[in-house]
Design a protein around this motif. Sequence first.
Motif, PDB file in Angstrom:
ATOM      1  N   HIS B  48     -27.295  40.505  99.014  1.00  0.00           N
ATOM      2  CA  HIS B  48     -25.832  40.645  99.034  1.00  0.00           C
ATOM      3  C   HIS B  48     -25.401  41.649 100.098  1.00  0.00           C
ATOM      4  O   HIS B  48     -24.889  41.278 101.140  1.00  0.00           O
ATOM      5  N   GLN B  49     -25.655  42.949  99.855  1.00  0.00           N
ATOM      6  CA  GLN B  49     -25.202  43.957 100.821  1.00  0.00           C
ATOM      7  C   GLN B  49     -26.321  44.894 101.267  1.00  0.00           C
ATOM      8  O   GLN B  49     -26.058  45.963 101.809  1.00  0.00           O
ATOM      9  N   GLY B  50     -27.561  44.499 100.997  1.00  0.00           N
ATOM     10  CA  GLY B  50     -28.672  45.270 101.541  1.00  0.00           C
ATOM     11  C   GLY B  50     -29.106  46.477 100.735  1.00  0.00           C
ATOM     12  O   GLY B  50     -29.842  47.325 101.230  1.00  0.00           O
ATOM     13  N   PRO B  52     -31.130  48.903  98.095  1.00  0.00           N
ATOM     14  CA  PRO B  52     -32.557  48.954  97.727  1.00  0.00           C
ATOM     15  C   PRO B  52     -32.755  48.323  96.349  1.00  0.00           C
ATOM     16  O   PRO B  52     -32.840  49.007  95.334  1.00  0.00           O
ATOM     17  N   ARG B  55     -35.020  49.356  93.285  1.00  0.00           N
ATOM     18  CA  ARG B  55     -34.751  50.583  92.540  1.00  0.00           C
ATOM     19  C   ARG B  55     -33.744  50.343  91.417  1.00  0.00           C
ATOM     20  O   ARG B  55     -33.266  51.267  90.777  1.00  0.00           O
ATOM     21  N   ARG B  80     -31.661  44.368  87.857  1.00  0.00           N
ATOM     22  CA  ARG B  80     -30.252  44.471  88.225  1.00  0.00           C
ATOM     23  C   ARG B  80     -30.111  45.337  89.463  1.00  0.00           C
ATOM     24  O   ARG B  80     -30.614  46.463  89.498  1.00  0.00           O
ATOM     25  N   CYS B  81     -29.402  44.833  90.441  1.00  0.00           N
ATOM     26  CA  CYS B  81     -29.234  45.582  91.686  1.00  0.00           C
ATOM     27  C   CYS B  81     -28.597  46.945  91.398  1.00  0.00           C
ATOM     28  O   CYS B  81     -27.647  47.035  90.624  1.00  0.00           O
ATOM     29  N   PRO B  82     -29.117  48.003  92.034  1.00  0.00           N
ATOM     30  CA  PRO B  82     -28.587  49.346  91.756  1.00  0.00           C
ATOM     31  C   PRO B  82     -27.157  49.554  92.259  1.00  0.00           C
ATOM     32  O   PRO B  82     -26.528  50.529  91.885  1.00  0.00           O
ATOM     33  N   TRP B  83     -26.673  48.679  93.147  1.00  0.00           N
ATOM     34  CA  TRP B  83     -25.286  48.817  93.592  1.00  0.00           C
ATOM     35  C   TRP B  83     -24.369  47.949  92.727  1.00  0.00           C
ATOM     36  O   TRP B  83     -23.744  48.433  91.821  1.00  0.00           O
TER      37      TRP B  83
END
Lengths: 369, 172
Positions: B48-50, B52, B55, B80-83
């Motif tokens: 999606h937006q790069g 990490p 993590r 789940r993406c950390p962002w």
Amino acid sequence: MIPPPRPGIIDCDVHPGPKSIDEIKMHMKPPFKDRWNGGGRGFFGNPVHGARLDSKPPNGGGPGSDPEFMRQQLIGEFGMGHVVLLPRAFCNLHPDPDLGTAIAAAFNDWMNETWLGTYNPDGVFKGSITVAHQDPQAAAREIERWAGHPHFVQVMTDSGARAPFGQRQYYPIYEACERHGFPFAIHPGTDGMGINVQPTPGYPTHYIEWHTCLSLSFQAHLVSFITEGVFERFPGFKVVLVEGGVSWLPPLIWRLNAEWRALRMEVPWVKRRPDEYLRDHVRLTSQPLERPDKDEWLLSIFEMMDAEQTLMYSSDYPHWDFDSPKTAFPKLPEAMRKRIFEDNARELYGLQLESAPAADREMAAAGGR
Amino acid sequence: MRERKRHVVGLASEIPPGGRKIVEVEGRSIGVFNVHGTFYALRNQCPHQGAPLCRGSIKGLTLPSAPGEYLWAREGEILRCPWHGWEFDLTTGKTICEPDRTRVRTYEVTVERAGDEEDTSDGETGGAGDGETGGAGDGETGEGSSLKAEEIPPDVETYPVTVEEDRIVLHL
């Protein structure tokens, strides 16, 4: 001496936090010092996570509380020239206006001392004066208190309110903003919390509904500013719609233009077509930027809203829906990219690089993408 | 297509079930996950937006269900993406929201017994120093220790010792 403006991206929505609430309370006096114990907006917490998981500083403290780590994650990684800080005081939800005013003042004192003071030798951080709009007279005095500060660049409030922002009870705030050249930034928060109206028919059930509909109050506030004639009354007054969404703007203004053609007689002080007030008085920050299936659709919307003049990049760091300057946007024409990522904010906040050598300017441009 | 290389990235004991290790291989950051005893490897970069990605938090998910009903399942299998919190299936790299459209690169992982075959891994491997281990085994990276004969008094009867531990091998 005030450090000169720095080249690079201007990030128009970044959230610093205190290392502990004592950092705020030390700037408060009894009785409010004892009555306030922090606290956020109350409910509609994000069910996944509220802040980027990688934004927690390695040396402890909450996301956005460590200036070195923030510098690393924004300036180090993305080359931002300035970040505009909007602390989250949530002071606008309190029924007691004096408590709200005391919280706002304490946050401003804290910002002045830390993020805009000891943390800011190079002037990378620019700040927002928090005001409690429950008491517009007191808010105006708070603005006066910081007039001329080298790093406070705007006044900020939550979008949550008891009445649309165009109404006359708020005018002491706008008068003070205009007098001192501070744009008035509206950031989502405290809608439907405490004393404030929820801008949906009743309360939505889920965070996803509430968060999607954050733009509703921004739309209502914007229509109110224009139809109440705020920009006629305060010709130097500027509004920044922060984190309120972007793509809704063109059709709303077309609608308002259409209404105005028929109903202008009701609001005769609206002397110009409503969309003409936008370019002169209103800026939007980009995050959370909508991304339709086709990039050209978004680029068309940018054209419709004159994004080259009206849109300013923001990341919302350290919050969960962070927009990276590298990936949040489709590929933009260079002239538009430069205006959105830098120039619109430089002009609004007076951060122009007039005296910078050309090499610096080129470096700034290269840092963008 | 070039031949894939083997990269020994650690010992299986370093990553207990539910744990992860982020390694650097051929210039790429890759997360190795132990999901209920099976190892998976995903590129540490959200499509999606790069962010990490590796993590992020390791969770279950709510299965598609009737309105008002919650069916929690697949605990430990969802990253789940950390962002932005996008959910990724650790076993396939596919997103839950749009599995056919958005996925993260996955890599083949095998577990090999030490000594099973010649170590053909190249010099870039075994980045144990820069890896971040997580989970219960955090910090207890078992160095493959072996006794050195010259440290042992000559009058003691000695035996050759080797430690055979399972090694995690990435193929890319």
